[in-house]
Design a protein around this motif. Structure first.
Motif, PDB file in Angstrom:
ATOM      1  N   ARG A 264       0.941  -1.210   0.021  1.00 15.47           N
ATOM      2  CA  ARG A 264      -0.052  -0.014   0.044  1.00 15.47           C
ATOM      3  C   ARG A 264       0.724   1.267  -0.059  1.00 15.47           C
ATOM      4  N   GLY A 265       0.567   2.142  -0.722  1.00 13.69           N
ATOM      5  CA  GLY A 265       1.150   3.496  -0.757  1.00 13.69           C
ATOM      6  C   GLY A 265       0.909   4.482   0.213  1.00 13.69           C
ATOM      7  N   PHE A 266       1.845   5.170   0.879  1.00 13.36           N
ATOM      8  CA  PHE A 266       1.324   6.305   1.719  1.00 13.36           C
ATOM      9  C   PHE A 266       2.375   7.664   1.598  1.00 13.36           C
ATOM     10  N   ASP A 267       1.613   8.769   2.005  1.00 17.35           N
ATOM     11  CA  ASP A 267       2.410   9.930   1.409  1.00 17.35           C
ATOM     12  C   ASP A 267       3.214  10.295   2.667  1.00 17.35           C
ATOM     13  N   SER A 268       3.164   9.597   3.865  1.00 15.13           N
ATOM     14  CA  SER A 268       3.819   9.670   4.979  1.00 15.13           C
ATOM     15  C   SER A 268       4.695   8.499   5.517  1.00 15.13           C
ATOM     16  N   ILE A 269       5.826   8.455   5.644  1.00 12.44           N
ATOM     17  CA  ILE A 269       6.262   7.030   6.429  1.00 12.44           C
ATOM     18  C   ILE A 269       7.356   7.532   7.349  1.00 12.44           C
ATOM     19  N   ASP A 270       7.737   6.766   8.272  1.00 12.76           N
ATOM     20  CA  ASP A 270       8.539   7.081   9.460  1.00 12.76           C
ATOM     21  C   ASP A 270       9.742   6.442   9.415  1.00 12.76           C
ATOM     22  N   ILE A 271      10.821   7.046   9.548  1.00  7.84           N
ATOM     23  CA  ILE A 271      12.460   6.414   9.456  1.00  7.84           C
ATOM     24  C   ILE A 271      13.190   6.786  10.630  1.00  7.84           C
ATOM     25  N   SER A 272      14.382   6.013  11.190  1.00  7.13           N
ATOM     26  CA  SER A 272      15.297   6.516  11.776  1.00  7.13           C
ATOM     27  C   SER A 272      16.498   6.903  10.660  1.00  7.13           C
ATOM     28  N   PHE A 273      17.171   7.745  11.176  1.00  4.37           N
ATOM     29  CA  PHE A 273      18.149   8.406  10.184  1.00  4.37           C
ATOM     30  C   PHE A 273      19.409   8.731  11.122  1.00  4.37           C
ATOM     31  N   SER A 274      20.494   8.682  10.468  1.00  4.23           N
ATOM     32  CA  SER A 274      21.778   9.092  10.912  1.00  4.23           C
ATOM     33  C   SER A 274      22.591  10.157   9.789  1.00  4.23           C
ATOM     34  N   ALA A 275      23.106  11.190  10.270  1.00  2.00           N
ATOM     35  CA  ALA A 275      23.599  12.112   9.357  1.00  2.00           C
ATOM     36  C   ALA A 275      25.067  11.922   9.284  1.00  2.00           C
ATOM     37  N   LEU A 276      25.738  12.355   8.049  1.00  2.00           N
ATOM     38  CA  LEU A 276      27.193  12.207   7.904  1.00  2.00           C
ATOM     39  C   LEU A 276      27.649  13.191   9.023  1.00  2.00           C
ATOM     40  N   LYS A 277      29.207  12.942   9.182  1.00  2.00           N
ATOM     41  CA  LYS A 277      29.980  13.662  10.070  1.00  2.00           C
ATOM     42  C   LYS A 277      29.722  15.121   9.567  1.00  2.00           C
ATOM     43  N   ASP A 278      29.575  16.092  10.537  1.00  2.00           N
ATOM     44  CA  ASP A 278      29.379  17.585  10.574  1.00  2.00           C
ATOM     45  C   ASP A 278      28.080  17.907   9.782  1.00  2.00           C
ATOM     46  N   LYS A 279      27.217  16.936   9.582  1.00  2.00           N
ATOM     47  CA  LYS A 279      26.067  17.294   8.891  1.00  2.00           C
ATOM     48  C   LYS A 279      24.792  17.355  10.025  1.00  2.00           C
ATOM     49  N   LEU A 280      23.784  17.961   9.781  1.00  2.00           N
ATOM     50  CA  LEU A 280      22.417  17.854  10.618  1.00  2.00           C
ATOM     51  C   LEU A 280      21.167  17.746   9.660  1.00  2.00           C
ATOM     52  N   LEU A 281      20.188  17.091  10.277  1.00  2.00           N
ATOM     53  CA  LEU A 281      18.966  16.938   9.707  1.00  2.00           C
ATOM     54  C   LEU A 281      18.131  18.106  10.404  1.00  2.00           C
ATOM     55  N   HIS A 282      17.387  18.910   9.544  1.00  2.00           N
ATOM     56  CA  HIS A 282      16.702  20.150  10.019  1.00  2.00           C
ATOM     57  C   HIS A 282      15.128  19.905  10.003  1.00  2.00           C
ATOM     58  N   HIS A 283      14.574  20.154  11.093  1.00  3.65           N
ATOM     59  CA  HIS A 283      13.016  20.140  11.228  1.00  3.65           C
ATOM     60  C   HIS A 283      12.243  20.952  10.273  1.00  3.65           C
ATOM     61  N   ASN A 284      11.201  20.233   9.649  1.00  3.15           N
ATOM     62  CA  ASN A 284      10.394  20.929   8.685  1.00  3.15           C
ATOM     63  C   ASN A 284      11.102  21.659   7.570  1.00  3.15           C
ATOM     64  N   ARG A 285      12.228  20.989   7.090  1.00  2.00           N
ATOM     65  CA  ARG A 285      12.542  21.296   5.873  1.00  2.00           C
ATOM     66  C   ARG A 285      12.595  20.297   4.695  1.00  2.00           C
ATOM     67  N   HIS A 286      12.703  21.089   3.466  1.00  2.00           N
ATOM     68  CA  HIS A 286      12.465  19.931   2.295  1.00  2.00           C
ATOM     69  C   HIS A 286      13.730  19.518   1.856  1.00  2.00           C
ATOM     70  N   TYR A 287      13.837  18.362   1.652  1.00  2.00           N
ATOM     71  CA  TYR A 287      14.888  17.647   0.996  1.00  2.00           C
ATOM     72  C   TYR A 287      14.573  16.581  -0.103  1.00  2.00           C
ATOM     73  N   SER A 288      15.498  15.970  -0.663  1.00  2.00           N
ATOM     74  CA  SER A 288      15.489  15.262  -1.998  1.00  2.00           C
ATOM     75  C   SER A 288      15.691  13.889  -1.165  1.00  2.00           C
ATOM     76  N   VAL A 289      14.694  12.796  -1.275  1.00  2.00           N
ATOM     77  CA  VAL A 289      14.794  11.694  -0.718  1.00  2.00           C
ATOM     78  C   VAL A 289      14.968  10.581  -1.706  1.00  2.00           C
ATOM     79  N   TYR A 290      15.997   9.735  -1.654  1.00  2.00           N
ATOM     80  CA  TYR A 290      16.065   8.634  -2.722  1.00  2.00           C
ATOM     81  C   TYR A 290      16.059   7.418  -2.167  1.00  2.00           C
ATOM     82  N   ILE A 291      14.853   6.695  -2.610  1.00  2.00           N
ATOM     83  CA  ILE A 291      14.735   5.267  -2.039  1.00  2.00           C
ATOM     84  C   ILE A 291      14.496   4.546  -3.303  1.00  2.00           C
ATOM     85  N   GLY A 292      15.085   3.229  -3.360  1.00  2.00           N
ATOM     86  CA  GLY A 292      15.225   2.542  -4.447  1.00  2.00           C
ATOM     87  C   GLY A 292      15.996   3.394  -5.750  1.00  2.00           C
TER      88      GLY A 292
END
Length: 612
Positions: A264-292
């Motif tokens: 089934r397809g969903f427009d929202s999924i939940d993940i765990s994440f780990s950023a690269l060294k010296d990088k941060l993931l910011h809340h409520n920001r648009h990103y490009s997500v690559y899956i498959g």
């Protein structure tokens, strides 16, 4: 045959494409633009085979602006061929490729230092040690490292032999077939063809598949693995699929092909994440997500209260459906920069409180599936379907059942594959007791109760019915249940009740199933009563769901014949003027007139034969 996929990684002009060509003669840079620019722009695919082993190669572009194409191929790697120029050593794109592959969870690695003919042997040994030390910073299982030159056939053959001796296959059989499209085109005489890597389970010619993104079923007309027609394509096979009944224009890179009913397809999924060294993931920001092989523009929402984090839980929200599964890897980029890697924990979007969702994600990260089921049951009081476990937890039906059976205070319906909190049993209990308390002559089966309690499985309803029988409130009569206080056989009473009901409803009778529900009669029993009334000519059946009292029909027929006598005919208009019924009734009664020899149909009118 043993199959695995080796993908290249490395900086531009370090010899990735030339190395593949030395292996098998395949010219990866085939487009006009690639040849003019001298770089690999898109993915290219080729293979080498020996005895019962087949190695597929995915050659990815090394240019920094083409990293998105590199990611599209990297998700399917079983092993990575880290290509480093002996002259230049580690360069920026080498580093980014290694970071991405680490984030995608690729473990097996082989180091190939190319262009060894351009440096001294002592320098080559030093370069190998230097690069191996650099690679050791990452989480790879480096199988071996060696220097080669495309002008040294011995080195190329030695490398090929060592690759054939690798045990590098990492993909395991899952519960269903999956396939990310990385290319699509229309072939003359064949139609729509897609290419990608077989995941999950093998597929065969003539099987039906489902294109999830456009919700369309298709049939496999033909399969090709490395240019050869095959009847079956196995896991890790780079495979071209010739699809029927679908236009190539409607399919895009990143679309997921699977089997109907699994994803089934969903427009929202939940993940765990780990950023690269010296990088941060910011809340409520648009990103490009690559899956498959898919790129998605998405908003990332952090679950923690901080505005920026290096690791944690997040929700990915998009304007398009994501067809993902538990434990699938993804990459998050900001423009041309890779920021973080993620793991899909919850591919099914459930309406849950934030606190519940956090507990669920923690359980899923720890792979504590029974605990995850328990948390989900708090949000699904009226049952949690185990059928979704293939997508939700990457479990087979049997594995899902085994995990469910570990839960306390639950009812597991093994036949219908649903789990219920045992507290929900009280809702069923109260519903059934209310029916038989309000109507002492209720006569219902498990199946009839299921029609009223659509969320409850028959197995769960049966559990409650058995308890009510044990308590002495109900008595089982065949497959029906009746009030224990009523000792006489009241079927004849029900017959008269149904007949009286139809008589009162005259020429606009209620549909049978509505009568059964109103009288709390099992549908099969109700059908038997109507059949008996029809055999006695007390009730006439005009259509599948239209039964009328015979006296009511007789009176109506007299009225209809009088209309013909008065107007010379009867049709919907003058019939409705006399009897303002719905069109359903009017047409049925007019059609019934056709059974009489003295009446004939002319166009949309009925007339007496003697008037013709």
């Amino acid at each position: 045959m043993s199959n695995f996929i080796i993908g290249t990684c490395g900086h531009i002009d370090h010899g990735k494409t030339a190395l593949i060509k030395a292996f098998n003669g395949f010219e990866g840079d085939t487009t006009k633009e690639e040849k003019e620019r001298g770089i690999t722009i898109d993915l290219s695919f080729s293979n080498i085979a020996k005895d019962d082993k087949n190695i597929a190669f995915i050659d990815v572009p090394g240019h920094e602006k083409l990293v998105k194409n590199m990611i599209a191929g990297a998700f399917s790697f079983d092993c990575v061929l880290i290509v480093v120029s002996a002259v230049e050593g580690i360069k920026p794109q080498t580093v980014e490729h290694l970071e991405i592959l680490n984030l995608l969870g690729v473990k097996n690695a082989v180091l190939v230092v190319t262009k060894k003919d351009l440096i001294e042997k002592s320098e080559l040994e030093k370069k190998l040690l230097e690069v191996e030390e650099f690679i050791s910073k990452y989480d790879f299982d480096l199988k071996f490292g060696m220097g080669v030159s495309i002008f040294d056939e011995v080195s190329i053959e030695s490398l090929k032999e060592r690759l054939f001796n690798l045990d590098a296959s990492t993909k395991i059989e899952e519960n269903f077939f999956r396939y990310y499209v990385d290319r699509v085109f229309s072939a003359k005489g064949a139609g729509t063809v897609v290419t990608g890597t077989v995941l999950g389970k093998p597929i065969a010619v003539n099987e039906k598949v489902f294109i999830s993104d456009i919700q369309k079923e298709s049939k496999i007309k033909n399969l090709q693995v490395h240019g050869a027609d095959v009847e079956c394509a196995n896991i890790s096979n780079r495979t071209a699929i010739n699809l029927s009944n679908v236009d190539a224009k409607n399919i895009k890179r990143g679309f997921v092909i699977s089997k109907k009913g699994y994803l089934r397809g969903f427009d929202s999924i939940d993940i765990s994440f780990s950023a690269l060294k010296d990088k941060l993931l910011h809340h409520n920001r648009h990103y490009s997500v690559y899956i498959g092989s898919r790129k998605i523009d998405a908003k990332v929402l952090l679950y923690n209260s901080e505005e920026s984090l290096s690791k944690g839980f997040a929700s990915i929200k998009t304007n398009e459906d994501i067809f993902s599964i538990y434990d699938e890897k993804l990459i998050i980029r900001d423009g041309n920069f890779t920021v973080a890697g993620g793991v899909v924990l919850n591919p099914v979007n459930d309406p849950m409180k934030k606190s519940q969702k956090l507990h669920l994600l923690e359980a899923l990260q720890d792979r504590d599936i029974p605990k995850a089921y328990s948390i989900l049951l708090n949000a699904h009081k009226k049952g949690l379907g185990l059928i979704s476990s293939a997508q939700r937890f990457a479990l087979s039906h049997q594995e899902a059942l085994e995990n469910a059976k570990e839960l306390e205070n639950c009812f597991v319906d093994e036949k219908e594959l649903i789990i219920y909190p045992i507290s929900t049993k009280g809702i069923i209990y109260d519903n059934i007791k209310n029916i038989y308390t309000k109507n002492s002559y209720a006569l219902l089966s498990n199946a009839s109760l299921k029609l009223r309690l659509k969320w409850a499985s028959e197995g769960f309803i049966k559990l409650v019915l058995n308890e009510l029988v044990d308590e002495g409130f109900l008595v089982k009569d065949g497959n029906l249940y009746k009030n224990a206080d009523i000792t006489e056989d009241f079927r004849s009473s029900l017959e008269q009740i149904v007949l009286k009901r139809l008589e009162e409803e005259s020429i606009s009778p209620t549909a049978p199933y509505n009568i059964y529900d109103d009288l709390d009669i099992d549908r099969k029993m109700g059908d038997e009563i109507l059949k008996l009334l029809c055999s006695k000519k007390q009730v006439i059946r005009l259509q599948h769901n239209l039964f009328i009292h015979s006296a009511s029909l007789s009176g109506l027929l007299n009225d209809m014949k009088n209309i013909i006598k008065k107007d010379g005919y009867i049709d919907i208009q003058n019939f409705k003027a006399k009897h303002p019924l719905s069109r359903k009734y009017l047409i049925s009664y007019l059609d019934y007139l056709d059974n009489f020899s003295e009446i004939k149909k002319q166009d949309n009118r009925r007339v007496f034969v003697e008037y013709i």
